[in-house]
Design a protein around this motif. Sequence first.
Motif, PDB file in Angstrom:
ATOM      1  N   LYS A  39       0.862  -1.222   0.114  1.00  4.12           N
ATOM      2  CA  LYS A  39      -0.083   0.066  -0.125  1.00  4.12           C
ATOM      3  C   LYS A  39       0.884   1.326  -0.016  1.00  4.12           C
ATOM      4  N   GLU A  40       1.911   1.258   0.904  1.00  9.55           N
ATOM      5  CA  GLU A  40       2.728   2.300   0.976  1.00  9.55           C
ATOM      6  C   GLU A  40       3.681   2.568  -0.461  1.00  9.55           C
ATOM      7  N   ILE A  45       4.537   6.653  -0.241  1.00  9.08           N
ATOM      8  CA  ILE A  45       4.920   6.863   1.023  1.00  9.08           C
ATOM      9  C   ILE A  45       6.215   6.459   1.591  1.00  9.08           C
ATOM     10  N   GLY A  46       7.193   7.432   2.031  1.00 13.17           N
ATOM     11  CA  GLY A  46       8.337   7.053   2.303  1.00 13.17           C
ATOM     12  C   GLY A  46       9.285   6.744   1.467  1.00 13.17           C
ATOM     13  N   ASP A  47      10.129   5.638   1.867  1.00 16.08           N
ATOM     14  CA  ASP A  47      11.097   5.332   0.733  1.00 16.08           C
ATOM     15  C   ASP A  47      10.555   4.061   0.032  1.00 16.08           C
ATOM     16  N   GLU A  50      12.314   1.284  -2.058  1.00 16.40           N
ATOM     17  CA  GLU A  50      13.295   0.141  -1.071  1.00 16.40           C
ATOM     18  C   GLU A  50      12.255  -0.807  -0.575  1.00 16.40           C
ATOM     19  N   MET A  51      11.219  -0.234   0.015  1.00 14.14           N
ATOM     20  CA  MET A  51      10.127  -1.077   0.758  1.00 14.14           C
ATOM     21  C   MET A  51       9.508  -1.977  -0.306  1.00 14.14           C
ATOM     22  N   PHE A  52       9.420  -1.693  -1.593  1.00 14.85           N
ATOM     23  CA  PHE A  52       8.753  -2.470  -2.739  1.00 14.85           C
ATOM     24  C   PHE A  52       9.791  -3.796  -2.672  1.00 14.85           C
ATOM     25  N   GLY A  53      11.025  -3.248  -2.837  1.00 18.12           N
ATOM     26  CA  GLY A  53      12.073  -4.397  -2.787  1.00 18.12           C
ATOM     27  C   GLY A  53      11.709  -5.507  -1.741  1.00 18.12           C
TER      28      GLY A  53
END
Length: 215
Positions: A39-40, A45-47, A50-53
């Motif tokens: 969702k982010e 939202i944010g980094d 990087e969070m997707f990775g």
Amino acid sequence: MYRTSVHSPDCKNRAGEPEKMLLSHTGRVIPVLREQLLKEYVLGIGDAYEMFGVYCKAFGVDEVVDTRMIILRPVGAKTAEAFISVKNAVTQYMGDKNILLNTVINDFLLIITTVIDKDEIIAEIEKVRSAVKKESKCSITAVYSKVSNLAAAPSSYEHLQNYIGYYFYSGSDVTVYENDIKTNKAEIQLNPDYNALEHAVNSGDRKKLGSALDS
């Protein structure tokens, strides 16, 4: 004179209790974390990249898997059960194994599914609509996207948002394909952010959701 060891069995057992408690809740934490990370990424939202990775690696998801995005708005939803029933119906009729994201954003639900056949998508939306209407008496307005890979989800969502206003806030109980929408972008107005409503639905707090709906 005897001293009590700081590493006595009783102390060790007590020290391990938080870890045991955390492990016992893992089954509930993981789905929430999985939803939040994707969702982010979609919302930027944010980094986000990087969070997707992290999301893809942690949950074994191919970042270029073909997907469709669906936005469902429960028209006339006045109770906590109405929003909860939509989420439950999506899981039931679209298949949990096919759903990468099923979350509330503002006053609608965003779904990302690996089902890409148009006829199948339409049939599943109709099943969700029928179930929700029977249970909560509210209608479902839906718009679904063209096929794109998961990595393109942020741009797909932004693009889809540009076209949902005219249909969603007319109150029409319809299913619309993204490519079929012809409207003036300048005339589209979306409702303001419903952060309280979104948080209440995602947390499952029915009392809080009832208050958000009344506000």
